[in-house]
Design an enzyme around this catalytic site. Structure first.
Site, PDB file in Angstrom:
ATOM      1  N   GLU A 225       0.870  -1.179   0.000  1.00 54.61           N
ATOM      2  CA  GLU A 225       0.000   0.000   0.000  1.00 54.61           C
ATOM      3  C   GLU A 225       0.906   1.228   0.000  1.00 54.61           C
ATOM      4  O   GLU A 225       1.413   1.650   1.046  1.00 54.61           O
ATOM      5  CB  GLU A 225      -0.931  -0.023   1.226  1.00 54.61           C
ATOM      6  CG  GLU A 225      -1.853  -1.228   1.281  1.00 54.61           C
ATOM      7  CD  GLU A 225      -2.867  -1.255   0.153  1.00 54.61           C
ATOM      8  OE1 GLU A 225      -3.025  -0.232  -0.539  1.00 54.61           O
ATOM      9  OE2 GLU A 225      -3.503  -2.310  -0.051  1.00 54.61           O
ATOM     10  N   CYS A 259      -1.715   9.164   2.070  1.00 55.18           N
ATOM     11  CA  CYS A 259      -1.241   8.661   0.778  1.00 55.18           C
ATOM     12  C   CYS A 259      -2.227   8.957  -0.338  1.00 55.18           C
ATOM     13  O   CYS A 259      -1.845   9.017  -1.506  1.00 55.18           O
ATOM     14  CB  CYS A 259      -0.979   7.165   0.868  1.00 55.18           C
ATOM     15  SG  CYS A 259      -2.416   6.187   1.389  1.00 55.18           S
TER      16      CYS A 259
END
Length: 528
Positions: A225, A259
């Site tokens: 991720e 993110c």
């Protein structure tokens, strides 16, 4: 800090203790202790109460590590994790059931093909610093639900959160099921020297590459991720007010240390002025006394990242339109809107991961899409604002891990929606059922009965005279010609477009029902 809230010290795990930890976890898995569903559920229920009992400490740890507002910590870290457990416990029995295998021919039905859900084994979870509670616990919840044993390495950049998280885990989980390893590079390096059945990593692409290379040495599967240079696009038909409010929120939440946060925004020149004006209005509404005085605004996680963001801003050739103030001692960077005119600007070269919002004016949507595909072909998210035709085109002509139409990373705020990257933004996904699937092997199983032996004779040597018979029983005849054009036959018309027996029957029932309805109507109106 309140005297009633106890934060344990952050202490590195001895590197020489790591082999024993990994061996213990693997021994537990091989004992089959984790197989019963009730054992897994009991462990997750105990985790729920440990989080509940340590809620104040977890929220305080988030404040100490990054100045995270209480609302963001309570909702996005603690509450999120508790709800994740509740959702998993409610659905685990259904997820773990054997599945009847789809698309099996009648010849193979007698073998009872099914998909069995097996745990992958002993797994490693390496967590990030931006959401140090939620993003550590999420994979752990999925792994335990799947029946795996887990080693977790929280981020050393959020030491208070890591320490409280260790206490939560040790208060709840069987110590032979989940183990915490604290530390930095030496401890992580030692962990990667061991064989795992899966590695789940959240963080930068640079470290993700190192982990992927190390995992490849032992053919260990990974879920990565990562981040990315996520674009937002504001077209000429977008609502400037909504776009400004939602994109500014995307940069002030956790001080842009997300993110999924947009890395740059491409704005059609026709709406540039009203969009910039609405950014100012939204900023004043979010922070009436300024962000620095607000208790609803986070700080940068550490001085290294503070200076990294500052350097990117200092090197930019753009013009600051809003914000720009900083306080090194407090690790404060004000939400900053800066207009740039070069896609090679310092703010476009890498993921910002901070509260800087570059604005790049474009002539039209064509130019915006070209820039998106040039800057980064596979960002973690894409955020188009505009009418349906425009946003559909953006989705059709770009790639990304996920997308939020007319919003900033809304898809990433839905706890049960699977989430993950593609290409340079990562691989694999989790959340909701996807977290269970992430740590589960879908094992195909058949059981061949003895009475079917005569039907299997065709597979045994000698093969003389068997090939034509075999082909007649298994070969599919194409319904298309050599140019790839589909050929329609009388059977296609009789099937009414149904692709299988169930579909054909359903269509005939619908036709009969419609015919009966028409007949009834005509009888009632006297037309029949």
């Amino acid at each position: 800090m309140s005297q009633s809230i106890s934060i344990p010290p952050f202490e590195h795990t001895a590197v020489e203790a790591i082999p024993e930890i990994t061996n213990r976890l693997r021994k537990t898995f091989l004992s089959h202790k984790t197989r019963p569903l009730e054992y897994r559920l009991q462990q997750l229920r105990k985790l729920y109460w440990a989080i509940h009992d340590n809620e104040d400490a977890l929220i305080e740890a988030c404040r100490l590590d990054m100045g995270k507002p209480r609302f963001e910590a309570a909702a996005g870290e603690v509450g999120w994790s508790k709800n994740d457990i509740m959702f998993t416990c409610k659905n685990l029995e259904r997820w773990a059931r054997d599945e009847k295998a789809p698309d099996i021919s009648w010849m193979n039905q007698a073998m009872g093909p099914k998909i069995r859900k097996d745990p992958l084994g002993t797994v490693l979870v390496i967590g990030p610093s931006n959401y140090p509670i939620q993003i550590c616990l999420g994979p752990i919840i999925g792994a335990v639900a799947a029946g795996c044993t887990v080693a977790v390495k929280p981020s050393e950049n959020a030491p208070n959160c890591a320490a409280v998280l260790q206490r939560v885990i040790e208060q709840s989980f069987d110590p032979t099921l989940v183990a915490v390893v604290q530390g930095a590079v030496p401890e992580t390096t030692e962990l990667l020297n061991h064989k795992w059945d899966k590695i789940f990593y959240t963080g930068s692409g640079q470290v993700g590459t190192i982990i992927a290379k190390k995992a490849a040495e032992t053919l260990t599967p990974v879920t990565l991720e990562l981040g990315g240079r996520n674009p937002a696009i504001v077209t000429k038909n977008a609502d400037p007010r909504l776009a400004a409010r939602r994109l500014l929120w995307g940069k002030v939440a956790n001080a842009g240390q997300i993110c999924l946060s947009e890395n740059y925004t491409l704005v059609d020149k026709q709406v540039l002025s009203p969009f910039l004006a609405e950014l100012r209005i939204a900023y004043d509404q979010f922070f009436p006394e300024g962000a620095e005085k607000s208790s609803d605004y986070s700080r940068i996680i550490n001085h290294r990242h503070y200076h990294r963001i500052k350097s990117m801003l200092d090197q930019s050739q753009g013009k600051i339109l809003l914000g720009g103030s900083m306080n090194e001692e407090d690790k404060f960077i004000e939400p900053t809107v800066i207009q740039i005119d070069d896609i090679n600007d310092s703010l476009m070269k890498d993921e910002i991961f901070g509260p800087i919002l570059p604005i790049y004016p474009v002539d039209d949507l064509d130019e915006a899409i070209r820039i998106v595909n040039k800057v980064s072909e596979t960002p973690l998210g894409v955020y188009p604002f505009g009418n349906k035709a425009e946003t559909d085109r953006v989705l059709r002509e770009t790639r990304s891990g996920g997308a939020s139409v007319n919003d900033a990373f809304a898809h990433g705020t839905i706890p049960t929606l699977e989430f993950g990257g593609v290409g340079e933004s990562g691989q694999g996904c989790y959340r909701g059922k996807a977290s269970f699937d992430c740590f589960t092997h879908r094992r195909a199983v058949t059981t061949t009965p003895s009475w079917i032996e005569s039907m299997l004779a065709i597979r045994y040597p000698p093969y003389a005279g068997k090939l034509e018979k075999f082909r007649k029983s298994v070969d599919w005849k194409p319904n298309f010609d050599r140019e790839g054009r589909v050929k329609r036959s009388w059977s296609d018309w009789l099937a009414l477009g149904g692709e299988d027996l169930k579909g054909v029957l359903g269509r005939y029932i619908l036709v009969v029902g419609l015919a009966a309805g028409v007949r009834y109507y005509l009888q009632r109106t006297g037309s029949l």
